[in-house]
Design an enzyme around this catalytic site. Structure first.
Site, PDB file in Angstrom:
ATOM      1  N   HIS A 127      30.901  59.283   5.431  1.00  0.00           N
ATOM      2  CA  HIS A 127      30.872  58.065   4.602  1.00  0.00           C
ATOM      3  C   HIS A 127      32.241  57.882   3.957  1.00  0.00           C
ATOM      4  O   HIS A 127      32.842  58.867   3.535  1.00  0.00           O
ATOM      5  CB  HIS A 127      29.807  58.223   3.517  1.00  0.00           C
ATOM      6  CG  HIS A 127      29.778  57.069   2.557  1.00  0.00           C
ATOM      7  ND1 HIS A 127      29.213  55.859   2.879  1.00  0.00           N
ATOM      8  CD2 HIS A 127      30.263  56.938   1.288  1.00  0.00           C
ATOM      9  CE1 HIS A 127      29.332  55.026   1.854  1.00  0.00           C
ATOM     10  NE2 HIS A 127      29.980  55.657   0.868  1.00  0.00           N
ATOM     11  N   GLY A 172      35.454  31.012  33.625  1.00  0.00           N
ATOM     12  CA  GLY A 172      34.677  32.253  33.610  1.00  0.00           C
ATOM     13  C   GLY A 172      34.638  32.845  32.216  1.00  0.00           C
ATOM     14  O   GLY A 172      35.684  33.253  31.699  1.00  0.00           O
ATOM     15  N   GLY A 208      45.982  52.470  39.578  1.00  0.00           N
ATOM     16  CA  GLY A 208      45.178  51.355  40.076  1.00  0.00           C
ATOM     17  C   GLY A 208      45.236  50.131  39.170  1.00  0.00           C
ATOM     18  O   GLY A 208      46.164  49.941  38.375  1.00  0.00           O
ATOM     19  N   GLY A 237      33.493  35.627  31.055  1.00  0.00           N
ATOM     20  CA  GLY A 237      33.221  37.078  31.033  1.00  0.00           C
ATOM     21  C   GLY A 237      34.242  37.800  30.180  1.00  0.00           C
ATOM     22  O   GLY A 237      35.105  37.191  29.536  1.00  0.00           O
ATOM     23  N   TYR A 277      50.758  51.005  46.391  1.00  0.00           N
ATOM     24  CA  TYR A 277      51.786  50.658  45.398  1.00  0.00           C
ATOM     25  C   TYR A 277      52.488  51.924  44.899  1.00  0.00           C
ATOM     26  O   TYR A 277      52.012  53.027  45.115  1.00  0.00           O
ATOM     27  CB  TYR A 277      51.166  49.862  44.241  1.00  0.00           C
ATOM     28  CG  TYR A 277      50.484  48.612  44.729  1.00  0.00           C
ATOM     29  CD1 TYR A 277      51.132  47.735  45.614  1.00  0.00           C
ATOM     30  CD2 TYR A 277      49.175  48.291  44.352  1.00  0.00           C
ATOM     31  CE1 TYR A 277      50.505  46.591  46.082  1.00  0.00           C
ATOM     32  CE2 TYR A 277      48.552  47.152  44.826  1.00  0.00           C
ATOM     33  CZ  TYR A 277      49.220  46.307  45.691  1.00  0.00           C
ATOM     34  OH  TYR A 277      48.596  45.184  46.161  1.00  0.00           O
ATOM     35  N   GLY A 304      46.621  52.249  53.786  1.00  0.00           N
ATOM     36  CA  GLY A 304      45.809  53.132  54.623  1.00  0.00           C
ATOM     37  C   GLY A 304      44.677  52.388  55.299  1.00  0.00           C
ATOM     38  O   GLY A 304      44.012  51.559  54.679  1.00  0.00           O
TER      39      GLY A 304
HETATM   40  P1  FAD Z   1      41.177  50.243  41.422  1.00  0.00           P
HETATM   41  O1  FAD Z   1      41.620  50.457  40.047  1.00  0.00           O
HETATM   42  O2  FAD Z   1      41.015  48.861  41.933  1.00  0.00           O
HETATM   43  O3  FAD Z   1      42.192  51.036  42.349  1.00  0.00           O
HETATM   44  C1  FAD Z   1      42.135  50.963  43.717  1.00  0.00           C
HETATM   45  C2  FAD Z   1      43.486  51.341  44.269  1.00  0.00           C
HETATM   46  O4  FAD Z   1      43.380  51.408  45.679  1.00  0.00           O
HETATM   47  C3  FAD Z   1      44.554  50.298  43.974  1.00  0.00           C
HETATM   48  O5  FAD Z   1      45.649  50.903  43.342  1.00  0.00           O
HETATM   49  C4  FAD Z   1      44.928  49.742  45.328  1.00  0.00           C
HETATM   50  O6  FAD Z   1      46.298  49.446  45.461  1.00  0.00           O
HETATM   51  C5  FAD Z   1      44.560  50.883  46.256  1.00  0.00           C
HETATM   52  N1  FAD Z   1      44.233  50.445  47.608  1.00  0.00           N
HETATM   53  C6  FAD Z   1      43.306  49.537  47.985  1.00  0.00           C
HETATM   54  N2  FAD Z   1      43.284  49.436  49.328  1.00  0.00           N
HETATM   55  C7  FAD Z   1      44.202  50.300  49.787  1.00  0.00           C
HETATM   56  C8  FAD Z   1      44.649  50.646  51.085  1.00  0.00           C
HETATM   57  N3  FAD Z   1      44.105  50.114  52.176  1.00  0.00           N
HETATM   58  N4  FAD Z   1      45.635  51.552  51.204  1.00  0.00           N
HETATM   59  C9  FAD Z   1      46.195  52.118  50.117  1.00  0.00           C
HETATM   60  N5  FAD Z   1      45.821  51.829  48.879  1.00  0.00           N
HETATM   61  C10 FAD Z   1      44.822  50.941  48.714  1.00  0.00           C
HETATM   62  N6  FAD Z   1      37.442  48.552  33.011  1.00  0.00           N
HETATM   63  C11 FAD Z   1      37.079  49.283  31.941  1.00  0.00           C
HETATM   64  O7  FAD Z   1      36.321  50.244  32.078  1.00  0.00           O
HETATM   65  N7  FAD Z   1      37.537  48.964  30.683  1.00  0.00           N
HETATM   66  C12 FAD Z   1      38.365  47.917  30.468  1.00  0.00           C
HETATM   67  O8  FAD Z   1      38.755  47.657  29.327  1.00  0.00           O
HETATM   68  C13 FAD Z   1      38.769  47.135  31.587  1.00  0.00           C
HETATM   69  N8  FAD Z   1      39.612  46.095  31.421  1.00  0.00           N
HETATM   70  C14 FAD Z   1      40.035  45.399  32.517  1.00  0.00           C
HETATM   71  C15 FAD Z   1      40.911  44.354  32.325  1.00  0.00           C
HETATM   72  C16 FAD Z   1      41.367  43.624  33.404  1.00  0.00           C
HETATM   73  C17 FAD Z   1      42.345  42.498  33.194  1.00  0.00           C
HETATM   74  C18 FAD Z   1      40.904  43.961  34.721  1.00  0.00           C
HETATM   75  C19 FAD Z   1      41.385  43.188  35.918  1.00  0.00           C
HETATM   76  C20 FAD Z   1      40.023  44.999  34.916  1.00  0.00           C
HETATM   77  C21 FAD Z   1      39.571  45.728  33.814  1.00  0.00           C
HETATM   78  N9  FAD Z   1      38.668  46.788  33.966  1.00  0.00           N
HETATM   79  C22 FAD Z   1      38.274  47.501  32.873  1.00  0.00           C
HETATM   80  C23 FAD Z   1      38.126  47.167  35.285  1.00  0.00           C
HETATM   81  C24 FAD Z   1      38.858  48.392  35.843  1.00  0.00           C
HETATM   82  O9  FAD Z   1      40.214  48.091  35.957  1.00  0.00           O
HETATM   83  C25 FAD Z   1      38.278  48.760  37.193  1.00  0.00           C
HETATM   84  O10 FAD Z   1      36.892  48.947  37.086  1.00  0.00           O
HETATM   85  C26 FAD Z   1      38.893  50.047  37.704  1.00  0.00           C
HETATM   86  O11 FAD Z   1      40.295  49.911  37.855  1.00  0.00           O
HETATM   87  C27 FAD Z   1      38.289  50.429  39.054  1.00  0.00           C
HETATM   88  O12 FAD Z   1      38.838  51.609  39.492  1.00  0.00           O
HETATM   89  P2  FAD Z   1      38.862  52.008  41.031  1.00  0.00           P
HETATM   90  O13 FAD Z   1      39.462  53.366  41.082  1.00  0.00           O
HETATM   91  O14 FAD Z   1      37.531  51.801  41.626  1.00  0.00           O
HETATM   92  O15 FAD Z   1      39.795  50.944  41.750  1.00  0.00           O
END
Ligand code: FAD
Length: 595
Positions: free
Chosen positions: A568, A304, A155, A306, A150, A229
């Site tokens: 406090h 859900g 992410g 959660g 993107y 990728g």
């Molecule tokens: P991601 O954030 O999933 O990023 C992975 C990236 O890899 C993406 O941008 C994707 O486009 C890219 N990608 C994947 N495959 C490919 C490919 N083949 N080629 C190129 N690019 C690729 N966590 C918290 O700690 N606190 C919160 O308050 C919280 N709130 C959340 C609320 C919501 C609504 C959601 C959905 C999630 C929330 N999370 C929260 C969880 C958190 O967003 C994730 O744990 C975190 O984003 C994970 O990070 P990551 O780097 O592992 O992967």
């Protein structure tokens, strides 16, 4: 033919563990070591293998059940050698903690073509794990690229997760606070909500952060290659270049680039888990759809119970939507202690028309006048129920199977997780994996820490992910935050603990702020006296839990915490006061017996 009961082996002392997947059914032929079920604790998932081969005659478990060591999973009619073996009970191999590679290491592919560019480190995925790893590797002096499909970095967390949800929750919280002021004699009319402006605010928050990340990548000379990728060998990724108008929308341009790397860090994250029986309909949304805030429906079912579903539900409810929630397990916000969740639930009763726990969604039908949902279970209404909107928040699935990992020789489990060691290395030593793709808890702060560990190892240091605890927070109203051992876990695992609770009803600041229903709980190991867990329910609990995390990491006992002077009057003071309760010296509560 002999009949054998396949039981849960040693699972490291965990008890009453949730079954999140059942991989066998009656009539299946199972091989020894084949996965029967997957268990999930708050720290790990475990695949439980079959200890013998044969044909499944009975399956004793289903998804949502809880099971402990010795619990019978299935009964098989054993085949071959097992059938003629004496009838002594074989001790099954212990279940491995996750993320366990269910599949063996695949044979890597060869790539003999030339690369368009070469890097010390290529990071696949630009989420919080990926960009943190890339920036840390660049700070070590390495030549680094991020491959992200993107157009913005950050992410899920930054674009469609943590940050936009908190931007909306902030607005919802202010509205709720203002409504509470009426009881103090300060009355405002009901707010007029301009959805377009609210969306604009949320997008501005995202834009500020994504622009900042792009600038920081540039400042560190990290190349960002926009495209999809896929590994094509253990040292090459092919990138199909994309254009993307917004997050989660990308189209390939047709141009491809091959990047060569010495080290790769897989940070490809996770995606929304789709339920197979749910039809496509604009009135059925996932978390991204909910964040788009297209309209405020009159009523909404959240599938859900959660954190993600309840956070989004809070926003919609404050803006006027009536809520119902359905949850397969025996309570909402699994993972947190029930006494904490009870406080949240009481404070939020007014938002819900119905809370259905121990209940499954079995059918969803989109009709002209609404979405009709059928339930089964303890609290299931007999007839299908009609909703204006359904939010599916049933969890997230890792992207491990979508990146061509097998061509690099990287093992991926059946569920799409990638197995790593404490240095974040996969089975291919120069390829690391971090974040949601390596397992629970799927949280941004875990991804970032893992990213730093992987980057340091790429730079030749010996770094390990050895955090004792990872906090969890529901940014609901009130917030529920917890870390380390919970009381529920301690009971299930037979741990010898002492707990202390400071009720916010005795906190001057909480009373002044109108949040005296909150509570701070600390859990100590009874033998060493060290703190091993804690939880807070109340406004800003998520901000305050960090102190308990630090106390656990530092091996503090109640004296260390209680004798630390907290300012406090603050809500954070409740942590010091809870420690005083543990010592029996709290003068803000009625007299206790001194310990
Ligand atoms: P991601 O954030 O999933 O990023 C992975 C990236 O890899 C993406 O941008 C994707 O486009 C890219 N990608 C994947 N495959 C490919 C490919 N083949 N080629 C190129 N690019 C690729 N966590 C918290 O700690 N606190 C919160 O308050 C919280 N709130 C959340 C609320 C919501 C609504 C959601 C959905 C999630 C929330 N999370 C929260 C969880 C958190 O967003 C994730 O744990 C975190 O984003 C994970 O990070 P990551 O780097 O592992 O992967």
């Amino acid at each position: 033919m002999s009949v054998i009961e396949l039981k849960v082996p040693d699972i490291g002392g965990h008890e009453n563990v949730d079954i999140i997947a059942v991989e066998v059914k009656m009539g299946d032929t199972v091989e020894t070591e084949q996965t029967l079920i997957t268990l999930e604790t708050d720290k790990a998932t475990m695949d439980v293998p079959a200890s013998a081969a044969g044909v499944v005659k009975e399956v004793h478990v289903k998804v949502g059940d809880k099971i402990s060591e010795g619990g019978v999973i299935a009964v098989i009619e054993a085949a071959g050698a097992a059938a003629s073996a004496p009838k002594t009970e074989e001790k099954p191999a212990p279940a491995a903690e996750t993320p366990k590679a269910a599949s063996p290491a695949p044979q890597a592919a060869n790539f003999s073509g030339s690369a368009d560019s070469e890097y010390d480190v290529v990071v696949l995925g630009g989420g919080p794990g990926g960009y943190s790893a890339a920036f840390a590797a660049a700070d070590e002096g390495l030549k680094v690229a991020i491959v992200e499909r993107y157009s913005t970095l950050g992410g899920v967390c930054l674009n469609v997760g943590c940050i936009p949800s908190k931007a909306l929750l902030h607005n919802a919280n202010v509205i709720d606070e203002v409504r509470h002021l009426a009881a103090n004699g300060i009355k405002y009319p009901e707010p007029e909500v301009d959805l377009e402006m609210l969306r604009g605010y949320k997008n501005k928050v995202i834009g500020k952060l994504t622009t900042g990340l792009a600038g920081m990548a540039k400042a560190r000379k990290v190349d960002v290659i926009q495209g999809n990728g896929q590994f094509i060998s253990p040292n090459h990724i092919e990138v199909a270049l994309t254009t993307s108008s917004e997050y989660e929308q990308a189209s390939e341009t047709g141009e491809k680039k091959v990047v060569a790397f010495k080290n790769a860090i897989i940070a490809a994250g996770s995606r929304v888990m789709n339920l197979p029986f749910i039809p496509q309909d604009p009135r059925i949304i996932d978390s991204t759809g909910a964040l788009a805030l297209k309209e405020i429906p009159k009523n909404m079912l959240i599938i859900g119970g959660g954190i993600i579903g309840l956070e989004m539900g809070t926003v919609y409810s404050t803006l006027g939507t009536r809520l119902e929630v359905v949850e397969m397990m025996d309570g909402l916000m699994q993972g947190a202690d029930r006494d904490m969740v009870k406080v949240w639930q009481k404070a939020n009763e007014h938002r819900f028309d119905r809370i259905m726990i121990n209940t499954k969604t079995v059918a969803v039908e989109a009709k002209a006048d609404g979405i009709y949902v059928t339930f089964e279970g303890e609290n299931a209404p007999k007839e299908p129920q009609r909703y204006d909107c359904v939010l599916v928040a049933a969890g997230r699935a890792p992207n491990g199977k979508l990146i061509g990992a097998e061509k690099a020789g990287v093992a991926v489990t059946e569920r799409g997780f990638i197995e790593v060691d404490k240095q974040q290395r996969t089975n291919v030593p120069h390829i690391y994996a971090i974040g949601d793709i390596v397992g629970q808890p799927m949280l941004a702060h875990k991804a970032v820490h893992e990213g730093h560990v992987a980057a340091e190892n790429c730079a030749g240091h010996k770094a390990y992910f050895d955090a004792r605890v990872i906090p969890g927070v529901a940014f609901t109203s009130p917030e529920v935050a917890w870390v380390g051992v919970t009381e529920t876990q301690a009971k299930a695992q037979g741990l010898n603990i002492t707990k202390s609770v400071f009720p916010w009803a005795a906190s001057g600041r909480a009373i002044a702020n109108g949040c005296d229903n909150g509570m701070t709980k600390l859990i100590f190991d009874a033998e060493s006296g060290r703190i091993i867990g804690g939880a807070i329910v109340g406004p800003n609990g998520g901000d305050m839990i960090g102190e308990i995390c630090l106390a656990i990491e530092m091996g503090c006992d109640a004296t260390d915490i209680g004798k630390t002077i907290h300012p406090h009057p603050t809500l954070g003071e409740s942590i010091g006061l809870a420690a005083e309760v543990a010592l029996g010296v709290c003068t803000d509560l009625p007299p206790q017996r001194k310990k």
